[in-house]
Write a protein that holds these residues in place. Structure first.
Motif, mmCIF file in Angstrom:
data_model
loop_
_atom_site.group_PDB
_atom_site.id
_atom_site.type_symbol
_atom_site.label_atom_id
_atom_site.label_comp_id
_atom_site.label_asym_id
_atom_site.label_seq_id
_atom_site.Cartn_x
_atom_site.Cartn_y
_atom_site.Cartn_z
ATOM 1 N N LYS B 116 0.824 -1.207 0.000
ATOM 2 C CA LYS B 116 0.000 0.000 0.000
ATOM 3 C C LYS B 116 0.864 1.266 0.000
ATOM 4 C CE LYS B 116 -3.906 1.793 1.572
ATOM 5 N NZ LYS B 116 -4.143 1.452 0.187
ATOM 6 N N PHE B 117 1.877 1.309 0.896
ATOM 7 C CA PHE B 117 2.734 2.500 0.986
ATOM 8 C C PHE B 117 3.366 2.794 -0.369
ATOM 9 C CE2 PHE B 117 3.783 0.906 5.495
ATOM 10 C CZ PHE B 117 2.551 1.324 5.938
ATOM 11 N N SER B 118 3.895 1.727 -1.013
ATOM 12 C CA SER B 118 4.633 1.959 -2.250
ATOM 13 C C SER B 118 3.684 2.412 -3.359
ATOM 14 C CB SER B 118 5.391 0.707 -2.665
ATOM 15 O OG SER B 118 4.499 -0.376 -2.715
ATOM 16 N N ASN B 119 2.439 1.965 -3.296
ATOM 17 C CA ASN B 119 1.484 2.428 -4.301
ATOM 18 C C ASN B 119 1.086 3.882 -4.080
ATOM 19 O OD1 ASN B 119 1.376 0.016 -5.568
ATOM 20 N ND2 ASN B 119 -0.507 -0.685 -4.596
ATOM 21 N N GLN B 120 0.794 4.222 -2.856
ATOM 22 C CA GLN B 120 0.095 5.498 -2.650
ATOM 23 C C GLN B 120 0.657 6.385 -1.550
ATOM 24 O OE1 GLN B 120 -3.560 3.661 -1.771
ATOM 25 N NE2 GLN B 120 -3.622 2.593 -3.708
ATOM 26 N N HIS B 121 1.722 5.919 -0.884
ATOM 27 C CA HIS B 121 2.301 6.701 0.208
ATOM 28 C C HIS B 121 1.253 7.256 1.158
ATOM 29 C CE1 HIS B 121 6.349 6.533 -1.295
ATOM 30 N NE2 HIS B 121 5.845 6.713 -2.500
ATOM 31 N N GLN B 122 0.424 6.418 1.645
ATOM 32 C CA GLN B 122 -0.577 6.912 2.577
ATOM 33 C C GLN B 122 -0.791 5.898 3.689
ATOM 34 O OE1 GLN B 122 -4.089 7.361 0.206
ATOM 35 N NE2 GLN B 122 -4.715 5.280 0.645
ATOM 36 N N THR B 123 -1.442 6.320 4.717
ATOM 37 C CA THR B 123 -1.692 5.405 5.821
ATOM 38 C C THR B 123 -3.039 4.721 5.609
ATOM 39 O OG1 THR B 123 -2.555 7.272 7.025
ATOM 40 C CG2 THR B 123 -0.296 6.605 7.526
ATOM 41 N N LEU B 124 -3.360 3.830 6.529
ATOM 42 C CA LEU B 124 -4.593 3.071 6.391
ATOM 43 C C LEU B 124 -5.822 3.944 6.587
ATOM 44 C CD1 LEU B 124 -3.694 -0.162 8.324
ATOM 45 C CD2 LEU B 124 -3.911 0.115 5.868
ATOM 46 N N LEU B 125 -6.939 3.435 6.113
ATOM 47 C CA LEU B 125 -8.205 4.153 6.155
ATOM 48 C C LEU B 125 -8.721 4.326 7.585
ATOM 49 C CD1 LEU B 125 -9.587 5.015 3.575
ATOM 50 C CD2 LEU B 125 -11.072 3.053 3.776
ATOM 51 N N VAL B 126 -8.520 3.314 8.392
ATOM 52 C CA VAL B 126 -8.961 3.382 9.788
ATOM 53 C C VAL B 126 -7.756 3.148 10.677
ATOM 54 C CG1 VAL B 126 -11.300 2.558 9.416
ATOM 55 C CG2 VAL B 126 -9.462 0.918 9.767
ATOM 56 N N SER B 127 -7.852 3.573 11.914
ATOM 57 C CA SER B 127 -6.764 3.300 12.835
ATOM 58 C C SER B 127 -6.905 1.885 13.386
ATOM 59 C CB SER B 127 -6.778 4.297 13.981
ATOM 60 O OG SER B 127 -5.900 3.821 14.982
ATOM 61 N N LEU B 128 -5.861 1.114 13.224
ATOM 62 C CA LEU B 128 -5.857 -0.218 13.823
ATOM 63 C C LEU B 128 -4.940 -0.207 15.046
ATOM 64 C CD1 LEU B 128 -5.668 -2.388 10.592
ATOM 65 C CD2 LEU B 128 -7.670 -1.852 11.955
ATOM 66 N N GLU B 129 -4.633 0.998 15.528
ATOM 67 C CA GLU B 129 -3.677 1.123 16.617
ATOM 68 C C GLU B 129 -4.201 0.458 17.895
ATOM 69 O OE1 GLU B 129 -2.265 5.048 16.866
ATOM 70 O OE2 GLU B 129 -0.463 4.485 17.976
ATOM 71 N N SER B 130 -5.449 0.737 18.219
ATOM 72 C CA SER B 130 -6.000 0.200 19.454
ATOM 73 C C SER B 130 -6.078 -1.331 19.392
ATOM 74 C CB SER B 130 -7.376 0.819 19.690
ATOM 75 O OG SER B 130 -8.150 -0.018 20.483
ATOM 76 N N LEU B 131 -6.587 -1.852 18.272
ATOM 77 C CA LEU B 131 -6.656 -3.307 18.093
ATOM 78 C C LEU B 131 -5.255 -3.920 18.174
ATOM 79 C CD1 LEU B 131 -8.680 -5.633 17.294
ATOM 80 C CD2 LEU B 131 -8.007 -5.245 14.937
ATOM 81 N N GLY B 132 -4.305 -3.258 17.501
ATOM 82 C CA GLY B 132 -2.929 -3.741 17.500
ATOM 83 C C GLY B 132 -2.329 -3.751 18.892
ATOM 84 N N ASN B 133 -2.477 -2.641 19.608
ATOM 85 C CA ASN B 133 -1.893 -2.566 20.948
ATOM 86 C C ASN B 133 -2.513 -3.579 21.894
ATOM 87 O OD1 ASN B 133 -0.127 -0.595 20.211
ATOM 88 N ND2 ASN B 133 -1.466 1.102 20.842
ATOM 89 N N HIS B 134 -3.795 -3.829 21.691
ATOM 90 C CA HIS B 134 -4.481 -4.810 22.525
ATOM 91 C C HIS B 134 -3.843 -6.211 22.371
ATOM 92 C CE1 HIS B 134 -8.691 -5.639 24.347
ATOM 93 N NE2 HIS B 134 -7.785 -6.397 24.894
ATOM 94 N N THR B 135 -3.560 -6.591 21.115
ATOM 95 C CA THR B 135 -2.958 -7.920 20.911
ATOM 96 C C THR B 135 -1.498 -7.947 21.350
ATOM 97 O OG1 THR B 135 -2.514 -7.381 18.603
ATOM 98 C CG2 THR B 135 -4.485 -8.652 19.042
ATOM 99 N N ILE B 136 -0.778 -6.817 21.185
ATOM 100 C CA ILE B 136 0.603 -6.767 21.692
ATOM 101 C C ILE B 136 0.594 -7.031 23.194
ATOM 102 C CG2 ILE B 136 2.606 -5.285 22.133
ATOM 103 C CD1 ILE B 136 1.947 -3.819 19.510
#
Lengths: 243, 243
Positions: B116-136
């Protein structure tokens, strides 16, 4: 599994125990194959009753996993296997875990499809029959490989997964165009996408089982090796001395 | 892992071997935790360089899996462990396999995000930060559970997965509305969906590790048991007699 020196122990009881787990694994494989076949059929035909049967039968698969694992742990504790016997037990423990996960995918396909049938009484947007049949064939063949410890057939089955991956990508691309053309298809597309993904993952699990058979026969760990190196390694490694 | 009778063998060498695989598993867990943390960070910040580092490091995780497995098989062959030693080895073999799969999910998150980054240099549409931190956090905690064999904390970690599942469902629902409102977002939504799915699966794998710890401490197989029955079983089962 006759080219390893199973059935050559002085203790007839030990032979019977190894033979028994071997057979249990193949029986479990047969059950999982039936579950997958029924799941694909239920999904394609919109057969809610058959889907429910698959979901109900998943606990049989789970129970077999636990019971075979228990039998293997017992053999390790009682018989203290070494060399090819130990590799057999380790390969069985790992195979059983993959088979259970394939059973889970069949269950997941049915749950996903069932939700859809009950909402709208319709079949999927695209046919997943070809993809499904391809993985059923892979599972069928890997059980053969496991029964006969046939490395050459194992390599063939291993290679098939690339075709399944390509087929899966084609399905995903097709589904994306549906969504873009008509956003109202999105919920249906998501259902088909989930089913396709579950089917595709089964190919990966079959590949893992191939690797366990290579390990069992060749006495070397073939995980995390890319497919070209794998073939080279398989032809280079001579089976370890049997004792 | 001190409440089992490890470190009580007459052979100092055997003690050292068990201690060594114990430590290797915890080291591998630490590496996988770092991989996951970096993957989530790379995904959220659109950091292509960090994503590439995670992808490159995945082979270290794979190599650790193979080497710990090999060490465990050696111990079984040489030391013929029984009772709690054997359960420790079996739990380690299974845990290592789950850790490797968590590493694979981190790798997959980075590959998906990188494309995705290489195609469009942008971040994701939604934040997956909370979900990610929860599993970490779940992964971090289960490594603690594994180090201290703390059943009560294990049950807590096990329960967390329900929250991760709910959070994941919320993300999927949110993504579906994006697609329906504007079909041009579909490719971006699919990327976010794949990342979210990979993160959600990590929660399931952490739950599996909890079950292995329960098996190790309580001497009973807790797989395929629903969470209420699980708690009842855990409180009923007394640890098997140590020998």
């Amino acid at each position: 599994m006759d080219n390893l020196n199973i059935n050559k122990h002085i203790s007839a009881q030990y032979n019977a125990e190894l033979e028994s787990v071997r057979n249990q694994v193949l029986t479990m494989g047969g059950l999982v194959e039936k579950q997958l076949t029924d799941a694909i059929k239920a999904m394609n035909k919109g057969d809610a009753e058959l889907a429910q049967t698959v979901i109900d039968n998943d606990q049989k698969v789970n129970a077999m996993e636990v019971s075979i694992d228990e039998a293997c742990t017992q053999i390790i504790a009682k018989r203290q296997p070494t060399a090819s016997d130990l590799r057999l037990i380790m390969a069985i423990i790992r195979t059983v875990s993959e088979l259970e996960r394939i059973g889970d995918e069949a269950d997941k396909i049915c749950r996903t499809a069932l939700e859809k049938f009950s909402n709208q009484h319709q079949t999927l947007l695209v046919s997943l029959e070809s993809l499904g049949n391809h993985t059923i064939q892979m599972l069928h063949d890997v059980l053969d490989v496991l029964a006969r410890l046939d490395i050459e057939q194992g390599i063939q089955v291993y290679r098939e997964d690339k075709k399944v991956d390509r087929e899966y990508e084609g399905v995903v691309r097709q589904l994306m165009t549906y969504m873009m053309e008509d956003p109202r298809t999105i919920p249906n597309v998501m259902t088909a996408m989930l089913c396709a993904r579950a089917i595709e993952r089964i190919g990966d699990r079959v590949q893992n089982i191939c690797e366990f058979v290579f390990y069992l026969v060749k006495g070397k760990d073939f995980r995390h090796v890319d497919s070209e190196s794998l073939e080279k390694l398989l032809s280079d490694v001579t089976p370890p001395a049997q004792k």
